[in-house]
Enzyme design. Structure first.
Site, PDB file in Angstrom:
ATOM      1  N   SER A 128       0.801  -1.595  -0.493  1.00 43.81           N
ATOM      2  CA  SER A 128       0.283   0.059   0.082  1.00 43.81           C
ATOM      3  C   SER A 128       1.332   1.491  -0.092  1.00 43.81           C
ATOM      4  CB  SER A 128      -1.041   0.097   1.021  1.00 43.81           C
ATOM      5  OG  SER A 128      -0.537   0.204   2.198  1.00 43.81           O
ATOM      6  N   HIS A 185       3.498  -5.096   2.404  1.00 40.18           N
ATOM      7  CA  HIS A 185       2.689  -5.962   4.299  1.00 40.18           C
ATOM      8  C   HIS A 185       3.221  -7.033   4.118  1.00 40.18           C
ATOM      9  CE1 HIS A 185       0.070  -2.170   5.061  1.00 40.18           C
ATOM     10  NE2 HIS A 185       0.239  -2.005   3.218  1.00 40.18           N
ATOM     11  N   TYR A 213      15.811 -10.670   2.343  1.00 40.08           N
ATOM     12  CA  TYR A 213      16.207  -8.867   1.415  1.00 40.08           C
ATOM     13  C   TYR A 213      17.166  -7.752   1.069  1.00 40.08           C
ATOM     14  CZ  TYR A 213      11.130  -9.548   2.718  1.00 40.08           C
ATOM     15  OH  TYR A 213       9.492 -10.395   3.235  1.00 40.08           O
ATOM     16  N   LEU A 217      -3.047   1.606   7.215  1.00 40.79           N
ATOM     17  CA  LEU A 217      -3.077   2.838   6.376  1.00 40.79           C
ATOM     18  C   LEU A 217      -2.996   2.461   5.076  1.00 40.79           C
ATOM     19  CD1 LEU A 217      -3.422   5.728   8.726  1.00 40.79           C
ATOM     20  CD2 LEU A 217      -5.606   4.285   8.324  1.00 40.79           C
ATOM     21  N   LEU A 246       4.991 -11.090   2.085  1.00 42.84           N
ATOM     22  CA  LEU A 246       5.295 -11.741   1.256  1.00 42.84           C
ATOM     23  C   LEU A 246       5.283 -13.092   1.116  1.00 42.84           C
ATOM     24  CD1 LEU A 246       8.713 -11.292  -1.182  1.00 42.84           C
ATOM     25  CD2 LEU A 246       8.111 -13.785  -0.438  1.00 42.84           C
TER      26      LEU A 246
END
Length: 205
Positions: A95, A120, A166, A109, A122
């Site tokens: 988002s 948010h 990551y 939000l 994976l």
């Protein structure tokens, strides 16, 4: 022009079907592999994969079912699913966020004016893990974000053991995250989304 129609790397990847014998009618089959943005109708499949992937490790899910539906209604273009023969095998949900660092509000939000994509979750279905699918999906997602002219960076929060994964995807550690979930603490990581004009000229975006 729609976002998806502008992105050649999100088109289905078709494997050549086996040759059929003469006279045998060819059956219609689903694409062997397909990448597309998720829809609210995918929410249950997403939640089932997420629940199995996260609860066994962290004891909780980044997104509950109602939150998944919430984001897939508000900003489906910031999600990406990997489907094998019509079955969801891996996904990313994001988002927009409009502040320098993530805060507790970022968990629920979506800020339409933001230039930061908050990733948010994976997750990969258990039967498809250890095949590099998570890395491939993240690479595709980050390339996709380069075609969205309003996106400047992607951020996420993760536990320490996920930092090497990551980092291999190109993210860099920013430091401790201000967000906590119960007793869990997180590290915030960032990926700069650069070269919008170049990517649009050279990738059909």
């Amino acid at each position: 022009m729609s976002v998806i129609s502008a992105l050649p790397f999100l088109k289905p990847i078709h494997q050549r079907p086996p040759r059929s014998s003469p006279g045998r009618q060819r059956r219609h089959t689903l694409p062997a592999s397909e990448f597309r943005c998720l829809t609210p109708e995918d929410a249950i499949s997403v939640f089932e994969i997420e629940r199995e992937a996260f609860i066994s490790v962290s004891g909780d899910c980044p997104l509950h079912l109602d939150e998944i539906r919430h984001f897939l209604n508000l900003c489906p273009e910031l999600s990406l699913g990997w489907f094998e023969e019509g079955r969801l095998v891996a996904f990313i949900i994001g988002s927009l966020w409009d502040q320098e660092k993530l805060s507790q509000d970022a968990l629920t939000l979506h800020k339409p004016g933001g230039t930061t994509v908050h990733i948010h979750a994976l997750a990969v279905h258990r039967t498809f893990r250890q095949q590099g699918k998570g890395s491939i999906l993240m690479w595709r997602y980050l390339q996709y974000l380069r075609c969205l002219p309003y996106v400047r960076r992607a951020v996420l929060m993760c536990e320490d053991f996920l930092i090497p994964f990551y980092r291999k995807c190109g993210f860099k550690v920013r430091g401790p995250c201000e967000v906590t979930v119960g007793s869990l603490a997180f590290v915030e990581m960032q990926y700069p989304v650069r070269g919008h004009a170049f990517m649009r000229r050279n990738s059909g975006c």
